[in-house]
Design an enzyme around this catalytic site. Structure first.
Site, mmCIF file in Angstrom:
data_model
loop_
_atom_site.group_PDB
_atom_site.id
_atom_site.type_symbol
_atom_site.label_atom_id
_atom_site.label_comp_id
_atom_site.label_asym_id
_atom_site.label_seq_id
_atom_site.Cartn_x
_atom_site.Cartn_y
_atom_site.Cartn_z
ATOM 1 N N CYS A 164 -81.762 77.486 9.469
ATOM 2 C CA CYS A 164 -82.694 78.332 8.693
ATOM 3 C C CYS A 164 -84.004 78.576 9.443
ATOM 4 C CB CYS A 164 -82.964 77.708 7.335
ATOM 5 S SG CYS A 164 -81.453 77.388 6.414
ATOM 6 N N HIS A 216 -89.323 80.455 4.528
ATOM 7 C CA HIS A 216 -87.873 80.512 4.364
ATOM 8 C C HIS A 216 -87.549 80.297 2.885
ATOM 9 C CE1 HIS A 216 -83.715 79.723 4.425
ATOM 10 N NE2 HIS A 216 -83.824 78.411 4.300
ATOM 11 N N ASN A 235 -80.492 81.651 -0.727
ATOM 12 C CA ASN A 235 -80.872 81.206 0.616
ATOM 13 C C ASN A 235 -79.979 81.901 1.641
ATOM 14 O OD1 ASN A 235 -81.167 79.828 3.031
ATOM 15 N ND2 ASN A 235 -81.145 77.785 2.111
#
Ligand code: COA
Length: 341
Positions: free
Chosen positions: A121, A267, A297
């Site tokens: 990520c 993020h 996500n």
């Protein structure tokens, strides 16, 4: 010299899965998912669509934005690219070839070097610094695409409610250019500073165990599909610390205060992680951009998707100081400070 983001793009698959859709097939509920994560829906690719397809669409959108402004064609701009860096956890193929090479070919970017960055990520943060470094090191290079792209729906165990509800598919891209905007050293523009960090001692807390050299395919054994495995509690605690620490480090390195920052683009892993970090830092929630409710996500894609949303909505003004913060598997974390062009 400055490294500036001159255009952005994104690709979101049209198929949308709400929490209620998931609750039809898993022991979960819209109430649980929203209250624990802030997620309301996620987008998923159709059968046959892979990471390079989403990456290509996001890249083309970014190139089209810049091409229109420059009065050239997107194809001509693609040919002028020197570098393509693609962050992904879900490459089309493991190891070889890089997904960036597939995108390079389809874009017709025949003069561009192409490579993937594996930083989960944090892939976009690592990718942006990598591409900026390549443009800075060799003055024959001027332009690069930095892409974050994922089809996490392919690597999720849809029977594991602890992970299945968290992830979505998507891609974002930024076009960056080495400019002479701050050649006199007085006006600062573009990428000001990046912090990159890793803590490999946490490698097993978020991983795709199978599919690599540690658990290779063996003749005669039943092959289990690779899938995301996660210790949610441990990753949560790490993420709050990583976010908090990176904000503090970036500000301290530039001698800035949080009030100097127009927007923090974190993020999008879990709205609660962002709220907890904001509380610890004493930063109002409104400073953080959040779109997790719609996309869940999307790993390396979440920050460039957010950048493109904000950019196209006209919410990033020239001169705005923005901060991106990433954290995820590896464990990796880091952030960029950017003065918007
Ligand atoms: N629906 C309903 N219940 C669920 C559930 C779901 N989707 N997932 C877990 N639960 C249950 C658990 O089984 C547990 O039940 P029990 O108390 O009966 O055993 C209960 O909810 C609490 O589980 P726990 O894992 O302690 O929840 P949590 O508050 O830690 O939240 C996460 C779980 C995954 C949302 C949270 O840990 C998290 O966000 N971690 C970080 C994940 C992340 O962001 N990863 C990517 C980083 S880049």
């Amino acid at each position: 010299m400055a490294i500036e983001i001159i255009a952005t793009g994104r690709a979101i698959p049209p198929k949308r899965l709400t929490n209620d859709d998931l609750a039809d097939r898993l022991d979960t509920s819209d109430e649980w998912i929203r209250s624990h994560t802030g997620i309301g829906a996620r987008h998923m690719v159709d059968e046959g669509v892979v990471t390079s397809d989403l990456a290509l669409e996001a890249a083309r959108n970014a190139l089209a934005m810049a091409a229109e402004r420059m009065g050239v064609s997107g194809e001509a701009l693609a040919q002028s690219l020197d570098v393509i860096v693609l962050g992904t956890t879900t490459p089309d193929y493991y190891g070889v070839p890089a997904t960036a090479c597939i995108v390079q070919n389809k874009l017709g970017a025949r003069n561009a070097a192409a490579m993937d960055v594996t930083a989960a990520c944090t892939g976009f943060i690592y990718g942006l610094e990598t591409a900026a470094g390549l443009l800075t090191l060799n003055r024959s290079r001027k332009r690069a695409l930095v892409i974050g792209a994922e089809v996490l729906s392919r690597l999720i165990d849809w029977n594991d409610r602890g992970t299945a509800v968290l992830f979505g598919d998507g891609a974002g891209a930024v076009l960056i250019e080495r400019t002479e905007a701050s050649g006199d050293g007085r006006v600062r523009r573009g990428l000001l500073r990046t912090v990159l960090e890793a803590d490999g001692s946490g490698a097993e807390s978020l991983m795709i165990r199978r599919g690599g050299g540690r658990y290779p395919y063996r003749e005669g054994e039943a092959a289990e599909s690779p899938r995301v495995e996660m210790d949610g509690r441990l990753v949560y605690n790490f993420a709050v610390k990583a976010l908090t620490g990176t904000v503090e480090k970036l500000l301290a390195a530039e001698g800035l205060a949080i009030d100097d920052v127009a927007r923090i683009i974190p993020h999008q892993a879990n709205a609660r992680i962002i709220q907890a970090a904001g509380k610890r830092l004493g930063i109002p929630e409104s400073k953080f951009f959040l779109n997790i409710e719609e996309y869940a996500n999307t790993s390396a894609a979440s920050i460039p998707i957010a950048l493109d949303e904000l950019n196209r909505a006209g919410e990033l003004k020239p001169g705005d100081l923005i901060m991106t913060i990433g954290f995820g598997g590896g464990l990796t974390y880091g952030g960029n400070l950017i003065i918007w062009q």
